[in-house]
Design an enzyme around this catalytic site. Structure first.
Site, PDB file in Angstrom:
ATOM      1  N   ASN A  93       0.649  -1.261   0.632  1.00  0.00           N
ATOM      2  CA  ASN A  93       0.086  -0.052  -0.182  1.00  0.00           C
ATOM      3  C   ASN A  93       0.831   1.571   0.144  1.00  0.00           C
ATOM      4  O   ASN A  93       1.795   1.357   0.699  1.00  0.00           O
ATOM      5  CB  ASN A  93      -0.896   0.036   1.346  1.00  0.00           C
ATOM      6  CG  ASN A  93      -1.522  -1.485   1.045  1.00  0.00           C
ATOM      7  OD1 ASN A  93      -2.179  -1.681   0.231  1.00  0.00           O
ATOM      8  ND2 ASN A  93      -2.506  -1.302   2.169  1.00  0.00           N
ATOM      9  N   HIS A 110       6.014  -0.845  -2.765  1.00  0.00           N
ATOM     10  CA  HIS A 110       5.549  -0.413  -3.639  1.00  0.00           C
ATOM     11  C   HIS A 110       5.561   1.906  -3.638  1.00  0.00           C
ATOM     12  O   HIS A 110       5.267   2.324  -4.540  1.00  0.00           O
ATOM     13  CB  HIS A 110       3.720  -0.595  -4.315  1.00  0.00           C
ATOM     14  CG  HIS A 110       4.316  -2.101  -4.693  1.00  0.00           C
ATOM     15  ND1 HIS A 110       2.351  -2.221  -5.054  1.00  0.00           N
ATOM     16  CD2 HIS A 110       4.683  -2.880  -5.510  1.00  0.00           C
ATOM     17  CE1 HIS A 110       2.894  -3.707  -5.202  1.00  0.00           C
ATOM     18  NE2 HIS A 110       4.628  -4.174  -5.440  1.00  0.00           N
ATOM     19  N   CYS A 118      12.654  12.237  -6.801  1.00  0.00           N
ATOM     20  CA  CYS A 118      13.340  12.964  -8.307  1.00  0.00           C
ATOM     21  C   CYS A 118      13.618  11.528  -9.262  1.00  0.00           C
ATOM     22  O   CYS A 118      13.936  10.971  -9.571  1.00  0.00           O
ATOM     23  CB  CYS A 118      14.941  13.320  -8.055  1.00  0.00           C
ATOM     24  SG  CYS A 118      15.269  14.583  -9.599  1.00  0.00           S
ATOM     25  N   GLY A 176      -4.924  -9.298   2.984  1.00  0.00           N
ATOM     26  CA  GLY A 176      -5.897  -7.961   2.191  1.00  0.00           C
ATOM     27  C   GLY A 176      -5.583  -8.197   0.588  1.00  0.00           C
ATOM     28  O   GLY A 176      -5.550  -6.573   0.788  1.00  0.00           O
ATOM     29  N   SER A 178      -4.957  -9.718  -3.701  1.00  0.00           N
ATOM     30  CA  SER A 178      -5.627 -10.720  -3.979  1.00  0.00           C
ATOM     31  C   SER A 178      -3.911 -11.411  -4.731  1.00  0.00           C
ATOM     32  O   SER A 178      -5.198 -12.307  -5.540  1.00  0.00           O
ATOM     33  CB  SER A 178      -6.261  -9.480  -5.646  1.00  0.00           C
ATOM     34  OG  SER A 178      -4.846  -8.928  -6.188  1.00  0.00           O
ATOM     35  N   ALA A 220     -10.541  -7.534   7.578  1.00  0.00           N
ATOM     36  CA  ALA A 220      -9.308  -7.665   7.950  1.00  0.00           C
ATOM     37  C   ALA A 220      -9.847  -7.598   9.483  1.00  0.00           C
ATOM     38  O   ALA A 220      -8.718  -7.634  10.383  1.00  0.00           O
ATOM     39  CB  ALA A 220      -9.001  -6.820   7.580  1.00  0.00           C
TER      40      ALA A 220
HETATM   41  P1  OAD Z   1      -6.185  -5.229  -4.914  1.00  0.00           P
HETATM   42  O1  OAD Z   1      -7.423  -4.966  -5.135  1.00  0.00           O
HETATM   43  O2  OAD Z   1      -5.934  -6.393  -6.145  1.00  0.00           O
HETATM   44  O3  OAD Z   1      -6.624  -6.836  -3.686  1.00  0.00           O
HETATM   45  C1  OAD Z   1      -7.546  -6.396  -2.540  1.00  0.00           C
HETATM   46  C2  OAD Z   1      -7.511  -7.434  -1.674  1.00  0.00           C
HETATM   47  O4  OAD Z   1      -8.572  -7.388  -0.491  1.00  0.00           O
HETATM   48  C3  OAD Z   1      -8.940  -8.509  -2.843  1.00  0.00           C
HETATM   49  O5  OAD Z   1      -8.446 -10.215  -2.414  1.00  0.00           O
HETATM   50  C4  OAD Z   1      -9.943  -8.100  -1.970  1.00  0.00           C
HETATM   51  O6  OAD Z   1     -11.210  -9.754  -1.845  1.00  0.00           O
HETATM   52  C5  OAD Z   1      -9.718  -8.418  -0.279  1.00  0.00           C
HETATM   53  N1  OAD Z   1     -10.161  -7.182   0.509  1.00  0.00           N
HETATM   54  C6  OAD Z   1     -11.485  -5.955   0.148  1.00  0.00           C
HETATM   55  N2  OAD Z   1     -11.489  -5.997   1.167  1.00  0.00           N
HETATM   56  C7  OAD Z   1     -11.096  -6.476   2.423  1.00  0.00           C
HETATM   57  C8  OAD Z   1     -11.574  -6.680   4.352  1.00  0.00           C
HETATM   58  N3  OAD Z   1     -11.513  -5.848   4.334  1.00  0.00           N
HETATM   59  N4  OAD Z   1     -10.961  -7.116   4.540  1.00  0.00           N
HETATM   60  C9  OAD Z   1      -9.692  -7.771   3.596  1.00  0.00           C
HETATM   61  N5  OAD Z   1     -10.050  -8.380   2.622  1.00  0.00           N
HETATM   62  C10 OAD Z   1     -10.328  -7.494   2.470  1.00  0.00           C
HETATM   63  O7  OAD Z   1      -5.328  -4.689  -4.420  1.00  0.00           O
HETATM   64  P2  OAD Z   1      -3.440  -5.900  -3.911  1.00  0.00           P
HETATM   65  O8  OAD Z   1      -3.823  -6.956  -3.592  1.00  0.00           O
HETATM   66  O9  OAD Z   1      -3.153  -4.407  -3.091  1.00  0.00           O
HETATM   67  O10 OAD Z   1       0.201  -1.533  -6.904  1.00  0.00           O
HETATM   68  O11 OAD Z   1      -3.241  -5.079  -4.877  1.00  0.00           O
HETATM   69  C11 OAD Z   1      -1.422  -4.806  -5.851  1.00  0.00           C
HETATM   70  C12 OAD Z   1      -1.159  -4.283  -6.064  1.00  0.00           C
HETATM   71  O12 OAD Z   1      -1.266  -4.081  -7.478  1.00  0.00           O
HETATM   72  C13 OAD Z   1      -1.020  -2.721  -5.735  1.00  0.00           C
HETATM   73  O13 OAD Z   1       0.016  -2.724  -4.269  1.00  0.00           O
HETATM   74  C14 OAD Z   1      -1.257  -1.665  -6.914  1.00  0.00           C
HETATM   75  C15 OAD Z   1      -1.478  -2.964  -7.464  1.00  0.00           C
HETATM   76  O14 OAD Z   1      -1.413  -2.074  -9.057  1.00  0.00           O
HETATM   77  C16 OAD Z   1       0.824  -0.212  -7.196  1.00  0.00           C
HETATM   78  O15 OAD Z   1       0.696   0.833  -6.852  1.00  0.00           O
HETATM   79  C17 OAD Z   1       2.164  -0.221  -7.708  1.00  0.00           C
END
Ligand code: OAD
Length: 233
Positions: A93, A110, A118, A176, A178, A220
């Site tokens: 995050n 990230h 810069c 939390g 994906s 979570a």
């Molecule tokens: P995602 O949006 O891909 O996944 C979020 C996950 O959180 C999903 O599996 C949901 O089921 C779960 N979720 C949602 N609400 C929840 C809750 N209340 N409690 C527990 N789980 C919950 O986000 P990330 O996996 O973080 O990269 O995405 C990875 C990366 O993709 C990010 O860091 C970002 C993006 O592109 C950059 O910005 C470089």
């Protein structure tokens, strides 16, 4: 929890901040706050439409002032303060909710909304306000400050330190996320390879659920405090 657990690595993703009011990346419409990820989160997007990319992250940065850490961030901060062994929270995050809850053993792999980078000399500086395109770097003076976000195709931060911690881990917990974005999505396989116990806490099963010894499904804000109580008992 198993008394043989000394070293813990915790990977967090957008789901841990969802209950604070921050949008996850892969919602049902596949958009991030109305944008395709490739329009706001790639070096090509920055080159094509710098103003759009800066405006997008300015809005995300401003939104941080409206949200607070939730019970999951607070529980991890308590674990960080009280766990006697090694512990590393690796977050994907770019928000600052882990540190606002008090976590210190933390890596933002990230990047961070509250930092500017810069593009000319690589110096990063704390940044709280809007970041207009063409803002000069206070190191090299070039007008090249950009959001300090690791775009697709760029190398995440502190991979050596993260890899070493995962290889030393007795317990790897993913919260939390994906499991759609590498290298973070692959940490569980490394952790299993070195014999760590692997646990996933998520609202839905992730793309990598099969690699975990155990998956607990739910919000979570409930699952993380329960886990921390187990670990500190
Ligand atoms: P995602 O949006 O891909 O996944 C979020 C996950 O959180 C999903 O599996 C949901 O089921 C779960 N979720 C949602 N609400 C929840 C809750 N209340 N409690 C527990 N789980 C919950 O986000 P990330 O996996 O973080 O990269 O995405 C990875 C990366 O993709 C990010 O860091 C970002 C993006 O592109 C950059 O910005 C470089």
């Amino acid at each position: 929890m198993n008394p043989d657990i000394h070293n813990i690595v915790i990977l967090t993703g957008a789901g841990i901040s969802a209950e604070s009011g921050l949008a996850t990346f892969r919602g049902p419409d596949g958009l991030w706050e109305g944008h395709r990820v490739e329009d706001v989160c790639t070096p090509e997007a920055l080159a094509r439409d710098e103003a759009l990319v800066h405006r997008f992250y300015d809005e995300r940065r401003a939104k941080l002032a409206e949200v607070q850490p939730n019970a999951a961030h607070q529980a991890l901060a308590a674990l960080d303060a009280q766990w006697p062994g090694d512990l590393l929270i690796v977050t994907q995050n770019v928000d600052d909710l882990h540190e606002r809850a008090g976590a210190t053993r933390l890596i933002h792999m990230h990047g961070e909304l509250k930092s500017a980078l810069c593009a000319a000399c690589g110096k990063a500086v704390p940044w709280a306000a809007a970041l207009p395109p063409g803002t000069p770097c206070d190191g090299c003076r070039k007008p090249a400050l950009r959001p300090d976000i690791v775009f697709f195709g760029e190398m995440p931060y502190e991979m050596d330190r993260i890899d070493a911690a995962v290889r030393d881990a007795d317990l790897f917990v993913s919260i939390g996320t994906s499991g759609a974005v590498y290298p973070a999505a692959g940490f569980v396989q490394t952790a299993r390879h070195v014999g760590a116990r692997t646990l996933e806490l998520n609202l839905d099963p992730s793309a990598g659920s099969i690699y975990f010894h155990e998956t607990r499904l739910g919000p979570a804000s409930a699952l993380v405090p329960d886990l921390v109580r187990e670990l500190l008992a």
